[in-house]
Design a protein around this motif. Sequence first.
Motif, PDB file in Angstrom:
ATOM      1  N   ASP A  53       2.649   5.376  -4.110  1.00  0.00           N
ATOM      2  CA  ASP A  53       1.762   4.785  -5.112  1.00  0.00           C
ATOM      3  C   ASP A  53       2.507   3.789  -5.993  1.00  0.00           C
ATOM      4  O   ASP A  53       1.998   2.715  -6.318  1.00  0.00           O
ATOM      5  N   TYR A  56       3.481   0.674  -3.796  1.00  0.00           N
ATOM      6  CA  TYR A  56       2.319  -0.131  -3.438  1.00  0.00           C
ATOM      7  C   TYR A  56       1.788  -0.888  -4.661  1.00  0.00           C
ATOM      8  O   TYR A  56       1.470  -2.076  -4.582  1.00  0.00           O
ATOM      9  N   GLY A  84       4.138   5.652   2.686  1.00  0.00           N
ATOM     10  CA  GLY A  84       2.763   5.215   2.492  1.00  0.00           C
ATOM     11  C   GLY A  84       1.958   5.203   3.778  1.00  0.00           C
ATOM     12  O   GLY A  84       2.472   5.469   4.868  1.00  0.00           O
ATOM     13  N   GLU A  85       0.668   4.909   3.642  1.00  0.00           N
ATOM     14  CA  GLU A  85      -0.205   4.791   4.802  1.00  0.00           C
ATOM     15  C   GLU A  85       0.186   3.540   5.583  1.00  0.00           C
ATOM     16  O   GLU A  85       0.088   2.421   5.067  1.00  0.00           O
ATOM     17  N   TYR A  86       0.596   3.743   6.822  1.00  0.00           N
ATOM     18  CA  TYR A  86       1.235   2.669   7.583  1.00  0.00           C
ATOM     19  C   TYR A  86       0.380   1.404   7.639  1.00  0.00           C
ATOM     20  O   TYR A  86       0.867   0.300   7.371  1.00  0.00           O
ATOM     21  N   PHE A  87      -0.899   1.535   7.983  1.00  0.00           N
ATOM     22  CA  PHE A  87      -1.700   0.337   8.174  1.00  0.00           C
ATOM     23  C   PHE A  87      -2.112  -0.315   6.858  1.00  0.00           C
ATOM     24  O   PHE A  87      -2.366  -1.516   6.818  1.00  0.00           O
ATOM     25  N   ASP A  88      -2.152   0.461   5.768  1.00  0.00           N
ATOM     26  CA  ASP A  88      -2.340  -0.157   4.452  1.00  0.00           C
ATOM     27  C   ASP A  88      -1.159  -1.070   4.141  1.00  0.00           C
ATOM     28  O   ASP A  88      -1.324  -2.191   3.639  1.00  0.00           O
ATOM     29  N   VAL A  89       0.035  -0.568   4.462  1.00  0.00           N
ATOM     30  CA  VAL A  89       1.249  -1.341   4.219  1.00  0.00           C
ATOM     31  C   VAL A  89       1.284  -2.565   5.134  1.00  0.00           C
ATOM     32  O   VAL A  89       1.586  -3.681   4.699  1.00  0.00           O
ATOM     33  N   GLU A  91      -1.189  -4.173   6.578  1.00  0.00           N
ATOM     34  CA  GLU A  91      -2.197  -5.174   6.219  1.00  0.00           C
ATOM     35  C   GLU A  91      -1.757  -6.000   5.016  1.00  0.00           C
ATOM     36  O   GLU A  91      -1.925  -7.223   4.997  1.00  0.00           O
ATOM     37  N   LEU A  92      -1.189  -5.346   4.016  1.00  0.00           N
ATOM     38  CA  LEU A  92      -0.705  -6.088   2.855  1.00  0.00           C
ATOM     39  C   LEU A  92       0.500  -6.951   3.244  1.00  0.00           C
ATOM     40  O   LEU A  92       0.643  -8.090   2.776  1.00  0.00           O
ATOM     41  N   THR A  95      -0.702 -10.063   4.867  1.00  0.00           N
ATOM     42  CA  THR A  95      -1.251 -10.954   3.837  1.00  0.00           C
ATOM     43  C   THR A  95      -0.144 -11.714   3.122  1.00  0.00           C
ATOM     44  O   THR A  95      -0.242 -12.923   2.892  1.00  0.00           O
ATOM     45  N   LYS A 123      -9.816  -1.550  14.490  1.00  0.00           N
ATOM     46  CA  LYS A 123      -9.116  -2.682  13.886  1.00  0.00           C
ATOM     47  C   LYS A 123      -8.558  -3.647  14.935  1.00  0.00           C
ATOM     48  O   LYS A 123      -7.986  -4.671  14.576  1.00  0.00           O
TER      49      LYS A 123
END
Length: 330
Positions: A53, A56, A84-89, A91-92, A95, A123
Amino acid sequence: MKKDPKEQDKVIPFPQLELRLLNKGRNCLEEGNVSEAIEYLEEAKRIDDENADILYTLTIAYVQQGNFTKAKQILEEMMRFGIGEYFDVVELYVTVLFQLHEYKKINTLLTMLLDEEQIPSHKVEQYTELLQLSEKLAKEMKIKQQRNPKDLFKGDFQRVIQNIMELDLEDIHTYLQEIERFLQNELEDPFIKTIIINALKEKGFEHEIQVNKFGKPINLNPAQYFSVQAVPFSLEVKQYIKEALSDDNPSLLENAITLCENFFFAIYPLEKEFQNPLQWALAIISITASYFSQNLEEIEFIKEYSDQLSTDQIEEAKAFVQMVEAQFIK
């Protein structure tokens, strides 16, 4: 990212201090105080550098600040250590890479994820489209690299800014001679120079350059200096101004802060060699007060601190601020 156990033994933080700092950082982000949020979140990271948290949220703060290089570094640490959540990381991270125009790195990452079928089925289409887009942009970037370096600074202000923001690290080395010539030319736009230096930092440019602004030359390594929004000296000047005016004169405060931000954006990175933030705070307050026929003697802060500086010191700073300010209205 693991800390040395011996280092950890030296510090005994308050219980859940890192979570309190995280909450303060989030509150600052919600209020738009990005630099202050980063201070809280960096401190939280020092206490617990494996808290997803914290990392991120700190990444989001750097993205909002425009410091994409720092955001990229944190995300790469999270991916390397499985935080952390792998795909959250991911995706960011993608970006941020798009913001840095690192299309080759995007291609490599997305190709690997697709080939190894590591992407959730819902996805796959999204990532396939991102890969196609990054491949297209990489080709366009390669074509742009073949243009005449002198074209980098052709066109109006917005066109030049767009050219600069499209550069990646490879481009910078391609155009380095032209970039250095622009930065050293006293007649070129100081605002564009600020954007160039900040872009060099964001792209991780690691070599020393010379910048000439307002008759003052300065040498620095962009990667080792602060981004324009995060220079401690200018933030300290702004804090003095807030302390002086926030309680008694909010309208004067707003105008003084605007002048302060414009001034330090224009002169960046000359403040690297400034010594006394109080000197510049008093100069900016004095100039702003003069526009509103405000009596400085009525400002308690001025009475309290003015005896720490000579009149000549304040007048010297005022003269420089006013000379720079003249550039704003050209």
